[in-house]
Design a protein around this motif. Structure first.
Motif, mmCIF file in Angstrom:
data_model
loop_
_atom_site.group_PDB
_atom_site.id
_atom_site.type_symbol
_atom_site.label_atom_id
_atom_site.label_comp_id
_atom_site.label_asym_id
_atom_site.label_seq_id
_atom_site.Cartn_x
_atom_site.Cartn_y
_atom_site.Cartn_z
ATOM 1 N N LYS A 79 0.859 -1.188 0.000
ATOM 2 C CA LYS A 79 0.000 0.000 0.000
ATOM 3 C C LYS A 79 0.891 1.233 0.000
ATOM 4 O O LYS A 79 2.005 1.210 0.498
ATOM 5 C CB LYS A 79 -0.934 0.005 1.211
ATOM 6 C CG LYS A 79 -0.244 -0.114 2.549
ATOM 7 C CD LYS A 79 -1.227 -0.370 3.676
ATOM 8 C CE LYS A 79 -1.721 -1.803 3.629
ATOM 9 N NZ LYS A 79 -2.584 -2.165 4.780
ATOM 10 N N GLN A 80 0.391 2.300 -0.604
ATOM 11 C CA GLN A 80 1.142 3.552 -0.648
ATOM 12 C C GLN A 80 0.527 4.616 0.253
ATOM 13 O O GLN A 80 1.115 5.678 0.449
ATOM 14 C CB GLN A 80 1.263 4.059 -2.083
ATOM 15 C CG GLN A 80 2.166 3.170 -2.943
ATOM 16 C CD GLN A 80 2.385 3.740 -4.326
ATOM 17 O OE1 GLN A 80 1.446 3.986 -5.071
ATOM 18 N NE2 GLN A 80 3.641 3.958 -4.678
ATOM 19 N N THR A 81 -0.653 4.345 0.780
ATOM 20 C CA THR A 81 -1.263 5.186 1.808
ATOM 21 C C THR A 81 -1.668 4.276 2.960
ATOM 22 O O THR A 81 -2.219 3.201 2.745
ATOM 23 C CB THR A 81 -2.494 5.945 1.276
ATOM 24 O OG1 THR A 81 -3.470 5.003 0.798
ATOM 25 C CG2 THR A 81 -2.095 6.883 0.142
ATOM 26 N N ALA A 82 -1.368 4.704 4.169
ATOM 27 C CA ALA A 82 -1.663 3.888 5.353
ATOM 28 C C ALA A 82 -1.829 4.805 6.550
ATOM 29 O O ALA A 82 -1.578 6.017 6.473
ATOM 30 C CB ALA A 82 -0.550 2.872 5.593
ATOM 31 N N GLU A 83 -2.261 4.209 7.662
ATOM 32 C CA GLU A 83 -2.387 4.944 8.910
ATOM 33 C C GLU A 83 -1.198 4.646 9.808
ATOM 34 O O GLU A 83 -0.458 3.691 9.570
ATOM 35 C CB GLU A 83 -3.698 4.573 9.612
ATOM 36 C CG GLU A 83 -4.935 4.988 8.824
ATOM 37 C CD GLU A 83 -6.228 4.615 9.530
ATOM 38 O OE1 GLU A 83 -6.193 3.712 10.390
ATOM 39 O OE2 GLU A 83 -7.268 5.217 9.223
ATOM 40 N N THR A 84 -0.987 5.474 10.809
ATOM 41 C CA THR A 84 0.125 5.265 11.723
ATOM 42 C C THR A 84 0.039 3.879 12.358
ATOM 43 O O THR A 84 -1.038 3.383 12.665
ATOM 44 C CB THR A 84 0.126 6.331 12.833
ATOM 45 O OG1 THR A 84 -1.175 6.390 13.433
ATOM 46 C CG2 THR A 84 0.489 7.692 12.285
ATOM 47 N N ASN A 85 1.210 3.259 12.494
ATOM 48 C CA ASN A 85 1.357 1.923 13.095
ATOM 49 C C ASN A 85 0.693 0.809 12.285
ATOM 50 O O ASN A 85 0.479 -0.282 12.797
ATOM 51 C CB ASN A 85 0.832 1.923 14.533
ATOM 52 C CG ASN A 85 1.616 2.867 15.422
ATOM 53 O OD1 ASN A 85 2.797 2.668 15.657
ATOM 54 N ND2 ASN A 85 0.965 3.910 15.898
ATOM 55 N N GLU A 86 0.389 1.083 11.017
ATOM 56 C CA GLU A 86 -0.149 0.061 10.117
ATOM 57 C C GLU A 86 1.005 -0.465 9.260
ATOM 58 O O GLU A 86 1.716 0.313 8.609
ATOM 59 C CB GLU A 86 -1.241 0.655 9.235
ATOM 60 C CG GLU A 86 -1.882 -0.326 8.282
ATOM 61 C CD GLU A 86 -2.966 0.319 7.421
ATOM 62 O OE1 GLU A 86 -3.537 -0.404 6.593
ATOM 63 O OE2 GLU A 86 -3.219 1.526 7.575
#
Length: 242
Positions: free
Chosen positions: A37-44
């Motif tokens: 993935k090129q967009t994610a949330e923190t700690n993902e």
């Protein structure tokens, strides 16, 4: 004499041809990368993948001060931002190389309770004035009403449901602090109390089904009043499999 000069000249030409041939046989690597993935949330966690050709070693710079020499590393970012990920593919003892780069965008978790949502198989050890022993059970964590609130089901070896916790950020990610000054009645009619915030905490470790739970909870009525201290670890945690 002329024959000798010609032989030396031919030997020199042969050496040049051998070196040129060897250099032609060693290809320069071609750096090719992708990510889960090129967009994610923190700690993902994000899986970084090298599909480079003719490479025998690798170097990743994730743009936040962390690096890796694995071919296909996994990485989680602790802070939101846009990160430039740089990659180098090497060959021939790092004498030849090729580079690639990609951008990763990290946003803050919208609802931090979603980070813990799920069911975790726990390995439990407890020792106190009431009972002691070892057991396994499944702890279920579900989102609460607020974005940082969770509810604990089957808590404490299937004794308690509906215990509230709050997700807070730490230096290494997030943890659940079971809220103090709350009581719940277990399946046997005994009432248990968490006295203060942070008496009971749940930390999520590496791995999707790895949590470490530790703390204390007090029985305030029923048979054998006592304070119960627990140490619980997910079955998928690295130390649980050692």
């Amino acid at each position: 004499m002329e024959i000798i000069r010609r032989l030396v000249k031919w030997e020199h030409l042969v050496m040049i041809l051998i070196v040129a041939t060897l250099q032609a046989c060693t290809k320069k690597p071609s750096a090719e990368i992708s990510s889960s993935k090129q967009t994610a949330e923190t700690n993902e966690y994000i899986n970084f993948i090298s599909t480079s050709k003719d490479a025998d070693s690798y170097y990743w710079d994730f743009g936040d001060g962390t690096k890796s020499e694995e071919a296909n590393p996994s990485k989680a970012y602790g802070k939101p931002g846009i990160y430039a990920v740089k990659f180098i593919a090497f060959s021939e003892g790092k004498t030849k190389f090729d580079e690639a780069m990609m951008m990763i965008t990290i946003s803050e978790i919208k609802n931090t309770n979603s980070y813990f949502t799920g069911t975790y198989d726990l390995d439990v050890t407890y020792d106190n004035g009431c009972i002691s022993g070892h057991n396994t059970y499944a702890l279920t964590i579900i989102p609460g009403a607020a974005g940082d609130e969770v509810l604990l089901e089957n808590f404490m070896d299937k004794r308690i449901n509906g215990l509230k916790g709050k997700v807070v950020q730490t230096s290494h990610g997030y943890k659940i602090v079971v809220l103090g000054n709350q009581e719940q009645t277990d399946n046997n009619g005994n009432t248990w109390r968490v006295v203060a915030d942070s008496d009971y905490e749940i930390n999520k470790m590496s791995g999707d089904n790895c949590v470490f739970v530790q703390g204390k909870i007090s029985k305030v009525n029923g048979t054998g009043n006592c304070e119960m201290t627990y140490s619980e670890e997910g079955a998928d945690c690295p130390s649980a499999n050692q």
